[in-house]
Enzyme design. Structure first.
Site, PDB file in Angstrom:
ATOM      1  N   CYS A  11       0.866  -1.180   0.000  1.00  0.00           N
ATOM      2  CA  CYS A  11       0.000   0.000   0.000  1.00  0.00           C
ATOM      3  C   CYS A  11       0.904   1.232   0.000  1.00  0.00           C
ATOM      4  CB  CYS A  11      -1.013   0.001   1.145  1.00  0.00           C
ATOM      5  SG  CYS A  11      -0.343   0.232   2.778  1.00  0.00           S
ATOM      6  N   CYS A  83      -4.322  -0.591  -2.360  1.00  0.00           N
ATOM      7  CA  CYS A  83      -4.886   0.735  -2.637  1.00  0.00           C
ATOM      8  C   CYS A  83      -4.566   1.094  -4.080  1.00  0.00           C
ATOM      9  CB  CYS A  83      -4.342   1.781  -1.671  1.00  0.00           C
ATOM     10  SG  CYS A  83      -2.591   2.139  -1.829  1.00  0.00           S
ATOM     11  N   CYS A  90       3.173   0.945  -8.466  1.00  0.00           N
ATOM     12  CA  CYS A  90       3.994  -0.214  -8.121  1.00  0.00           C
ATOM     13  C   CYS A  90       5.000  -0.474  -9.229  1.00  0.00           C
ATOM     14  CB  CYS A  90       3.108  -1.442  -7.938  1.00  0.00           C
ATOM     15  SG  CYS A  90       4.012  -2.940  -7.517  1.00  0.00           S
TER      16      CYS A  90
END
Length: 134
Positions: A11, A83, A90
């Site tokens: 997250c 999230c 990412c």
């Protein structure tokens, strides 16, 4: 004994959701999976996340808030973003790393009941994964 698979919960700040997911993951998946969590940034473990998990008799006081480790990310069997921010920023993962998104609201800065609700939702989701593999 067969090697354990690795699951990596991500997250934004590795403060609330991914900390809870790591704890639930260790409870429900620990016999078959190495469970880790990290964030795009490091915000420290939220004291209310610790308190919320204590309510369900899971102690996360020794968990640390960590930035994404490329070695774990690139070797994980499953990367789970929790999230939309973590999902969108990412780092890329190799083609053999399965990546999924399980979105949960961020309880940080909200009422206590939000920490409890998100804790329970994450726990239920990981329990379902432990039972069905999905």
């Amino acid at each position: 004994m067969e090697n354990k698979k690795t699951i990596y919960f991500l997250c934004t700040g590795n403060s609330c959701r991914s900390q809870m997911a790591e704890a639930w993951g260790k409870q429900y998946l620990g016999d078959k999976w190495n469970v880790y969590s990290a964030g795009i940034e490091v915000h420290g473990v939220n004291p209310n996340a610790i308190k919320a998990m204590n309510e369900v008799n899971i102690d996360i006081t020794n968990q640390t808030s960590d930035i994404i480790d490329a070695n774990i990310l690139n070797r994980a069997d499953l990367v789970v973003t929790l999230c939309s921010h973590a999902d969108s920023v990412c780092p890329s993962t190799p083609p053999d790393v399965n990546r999924v998104h399980w979105g949960f609201d961020d309880p940080a800065g909200k009422e206590w009941s939000e920490f409890q609700r998100v804790r329970d939702e994450i726990g239920e989701r990981i329990k379902r994964f432990s039972e069905t593999g999905e």
